[in-house]
Design a protein around this motif. Structure first.
Motif: not given
Length: 349
Positions: A185, A201, A274
């Motif tokens: 990440e 992500a 994310a």
């Protein structure tokens, strides 16, 4: 869109490839065919046998040419419980991702969807009715041996309840694998800033479903319960079975990836973000064992052993809100139906 899919022959990669094909996208599949993940070292038809760590090679340059977005699923997974595992995770996951990102930049490819994991959180989110959110210390081995499996409030000592973990929660990786997923990440987010790129992500929670590997480091607890049942044995449940998790079907994971790919190409999401990929329907580990057992129709009840593994976390339950709001993703398969079906679903060797 043209998608270069790493890990294309794997459990999740196969499901993503199938979904992309069904929606008319052009898929270029790549897989190293690691023996720990596959029953064969020969890739399926149409999948290129390449190592992501060699992404700067001419073979990769040819494949990246004309690609709209990369879906990066290739990784060495499993808990990584031994110190000797560290170099392998760093090599396949960290170096592999760094090499891929550098090769993408050289080829002019600036869109990425990355497979991450819930393990980046470490422990889940805990709350005390009196003192609010708490960050408990690791559970003491002496307490676990005495059958006290809960985390306790540092202020009053009472057992803490679980709460949903949002994407902006503290990140606290606790294994070689977890550290490597967080590193992936970080590489992706720095690449976004340096290359003027965009990336998503996806933090998978406990993935299960047809095509899952059987009895390997890639097997989740649902597959291990199933293997016990196939041997005529009761599934062994650690602690008191009250650990709470989120189990998400592989078809839903594939759907989340397709949505993320489409959104990142269309620039409908932040430059880097994310997202939890989860069912949104929490379940205890004991209930997972019961549901898989029910699906066999053999009347075998799980056995709660009271055993434990030092370092295991008590509860990790994801918030699905951001993925629903920004990606348009809502899981379709309820674990109440998906886990019993999994009891008889085809697995890979």
């Amino acid at each position: 869109m043209r998608v270069l899919l790493t890990g294309a022959a794997g459990f999740i990669g196969t499901a993503i490839s199938r979904r992309l094909d069904a929606e008319g996208h052009d898929v270029v599949g790549v897989d190293l065919m690691l023996g720990r993940a596959h029953g064969s070292t020969e890739p399926p038809a149409g999948v290129h046998h390449l190592d992501v760590r060699d992404a700067g090679s001419p073979a990769w340059t040819d494949l990246l040419r004309g690609t709209d977005v990369v879906c990066h699923q290739a990784a060495l997974v499993g808990a990584g419980v031994r110190v000797s595992d560290l170099p392998a995770y760093a090599s396949h996951n960290d170096v592999g991702t760094a090499a891929l990102l550098a090769a993408m930049h050289a080829a002019g490819v600036d869109r990425l969807v990355l497979a991450s994991s819930m393990v980046v959180y470490g422990e889940g989110r805990y709350t005390c009715p009196e003192h609010g959110d708490q960050q408990p210390p690791p559970r003491a081995v002496a307490a676990l041996e005495a059958g006290d499996f809960e985390n306790h409030c540092p202020a009053c000592g009472r057992a803490l309840g679980w709460a949903l973990v949002p994407e902006d929660a503290r990140l606290d990786p606790r294994s070689s694998y977890a550290a490597s997923k967080l590193a992936q990440e970080h590489y992706a987010s720095s690449w976004v800033r340096q290359a003027g790129a965009a990336a998503v992500a996806l933090r998978y929670h406990n993935v299960y479903g047809p095509g899952m590997p059987r009895d390997t480091p890639y097997s989740g607890v649902a597959a291990m319960f199933r293997s016990s049942l196939e041997r005529g044995e009761a599934p062994q449940v650690y602690e008191d079975g009250g650990q709470v998790r989120d189990f998400v079907h592989v078809d839903d994971v594939a759907s989340a990836n397709v949505l993320a790919l489409e959104q990142v190409v269309a620039e409908h999401v932040p430059r880097y973000a994310a997202y939890n990929v989860c069912s949104g329907r929490p379940v205890t580990i004991l209930d997972v064992a019961r549901r898989v057992a029910d699906g066999t129709g053999r009347g075998i009840a799980p056995e709660v052993t009271g055993g434990f593994r030092p370092g295991d976390v008590r509860h990790v339950v994801a918030s699905p809100e951001r993925a629903s709001r920004e990606l348009g993703f809502t899981a379709a398969v309820d674990p109440d139906a998906g886990l019993p079906d999994f009891a008889t679903a085809p697995l890979r060797a």
